[in-house]
Design an enzyme around this catalytic site. Structure first.
Site, mmCIF file in Angstrom:
data_model
loop_
_atom_site.group_PDB
_atom_site.id
_atom_site.type_symbol
_atom_site.label_atom_id
_atom_site.label_comp_id
_atom_site.label_asym_id
_atom_site.label_seq_id
_atom_site.Cartn_x
_atom_site.Cartn_y
_atom_site.Cartn_z
ATOM 1 N N ASP A 47 10.972 12.035 -44.614
ATOM 2 C CA ASP A 47 9.780 11.228 -44.355
ATOM 3 C C ASP A 47 8.989 11.098 -45.655
ATOM 4 O O ASP A 47 8.223 11.976 -46.026
ATOM 5 C CB ASP A 47 8.912 11.869 -43.273
ATOM 6 C CG ASP A 47 7.767 10.961 -42.841
ATOM 7 O OD1 ASP A 47 7.377 10.069 -43.634
ATOM 8 O OD2 ASP A 47 7.261 11.139 -41.725
ATOM 9 N N HIS A 73 1.314 11.585 -46.900
ATOM 10 C CA HIS A 73 1.432 13.033 -46.900
ATOM 11 C C HIS A 73 1.477 13.629 -48.308
ATOM 12 O O HIS A 73 1.659 14.844 -48.457
ATOM 13 C CB HIS A 73 2.674 13.446 -46.126
ATOM 14 C CG HIS A 73 2.740 12.848 -44.756
ATOM 15 N ND1 HIS A 73 1.848 13.162 -43.757
ATOM 16 C CD2 HIS A 73 3.575 11.906 -44.225
ATOM 17 C CE1 HIS A 73 2.136 12.468 -42.671
ATOM 18 N NE2 HIS A 73 3.180 11.703 -42.930
ATOM 19 N N ILE A 99 -2.466 14.348 -45.362
ATOM 20 C CA ILE A 99 -2.333 15.128 -44.136
ATOM 21 C C ILE A 99 -0.893 15.605 -43.980
ATOM 22 O O ILE A 99 0.039 15.068 -44.584
ATOM 23 C CB ILE A 99 -2.745 14.323 -42.891
ATOM 24 C CG1 ILE A 99 -1.819 13.111 -42.684
ATOM 25 C CG2 ILE A 99 -4.198 13.876 -43.007
ATOM 26 C CD1 ILE A 99 -2.078 12.353 -41.397
ATOM 27 N N GLY A 134 3.116 15.141 -38.687
ATOM 28 C CA GLY A 134 3.055 15.639 -37.315
ATOM 29 C C GLY A 134 4.322 16.372 -36.912
ATOM 30 O O GLY A 134 4.276 17.388 -36.205
#
Length: 298
Positions: free
Chosen positions: A188, A193, A208, A211
């Site tokens: 990803d 991120h 962040i 998830g």
């Protein structure tokens, strides 16, 4: 309208060949925080190739990520603005333990399209099988803000009442400052991120955590705490993403045994590893991260 539900549901399934090696498994495990302490025998089953067992959440990145979310956004009848897209939930169902190395076929389709009024929800279902038969099924729930309201089926509500009793188990897990940078190497590459400037354009003051990294960290905590470290006992694992995690925070993972075959889980983030004054500055204390989370097991 950007989403043509009938066209998306009628589209033929799409298949892709995926493959993974033990190196991919080891990298994934390190990305979700395995290996601390590095010589702990319980951690070596995640980090040493001669003892390797595959955590079932690896299914979300096997083959650099089976085409769940991206496949849903590229499906016929779906034309949406990526800035409006949220990964709403994830579920994996295991037919048998994931091999440490493998080749398989991932077949994906849009399984459902729901009208939530102010948003549309795509349910992307991916079935994975190798030469020996079915391996796992992934389901990703994709929220698209601003695309509801056409009068379609609203769909089921997965939300559960939070437990009111004290948890049977509670653990804390540190999110390292560099954890998102390591986890993204499993496939990803979203700059949200890693790139502070990009994160700022998305409305965050810093990058962040993925998830699905929190998703993997949580399952590892349940396996290690409740299931005796036996990854083969996991039958299914589903969650709803309820909030974000910032690198440097601490996850608080609370577990309730529903019966002999299921564990309910809630995950929050906030104070812990960051200094107290820093957490107050961030305005986060036990902020919800994962909700409606259930691990079913043998």
């Amino acid at each position: 309208m950007p989403i043509d539900a009938a066209k998306a549901l009628a589209a033929d399934p799409r298949s892709a060949e995926i493959a993974w090696t033990r190196k991919d498994v080891l990298l994934y495990h390190l990305g979700i925080g395995a290996g601390s302490p590095a010589t702990d025998p319980d951690e070596l089953r995640y980090t040493l190739e001669s003892r390797l067992h595959v955590l079932p959440s690896f299914a979300t990145v096997a083959g650099a990520g089976s085409p769940d979310v991206i496949g849903g956004l590229n499906a016929p009848g779906v034309d949406v603005d990526l800035a409006k897209v949220l990964h709403g939930g994830q579920r994996v169902e295991l037919h048998r333990p994931i091999p440490v190395e493998g080749q398989a076929t991932a077949t994906s389709r849009v399984a459902a399209v729901y009208d939530k009024g102010k948003a549309a929800v795509l349910v992307m279902r991916t079935e994975v099988a190798d030469a020996e038969g079915p391996l796992w099924v992934n389901e990703a729930q994709i929220f698209v803000r601003g695309e509801g309201g056409w009068g379609g089926e609203r769909g089921p509500s997965a939300r559960q009442e939070p437990p009111t009793t004290a948890p049977d188990k509670e653990v804390e897990r540190t999110v390292r400052e560099d954890q998102a940078l390591l986890y993204r190497l499993s496939g990803d590459w979203n700059p949200l991120h890693a790139d502070p400037e990009f994160a700022g354009r998305a409305g965050f003051d810093r990058p962040i955590l993925h998830g699905l990294c929190t998703y993997g960290m949580t399952l590892k905590a349940v396996v290690d705490t409740v299931l005796g470290g036996d990854v083969g006992r996991v039958r299914s694992y589903g969650t709803r993403f309820a909030g974000v995690v910032f690198p440097g925070e601490t996850l608080r993972i609370r577990m309730w045994r529903v019966d002999d075959h299921a564990v309910r889980v809630t995950v929050t983030a906030g104070m812990g590893v960051p200094p107290l004054e820093r957490s107050r500055e961030w305005g986060r204390d036990d902020a919800p991260v994962l909700a409606d989370t259930l691990v079913e097991h043998a």
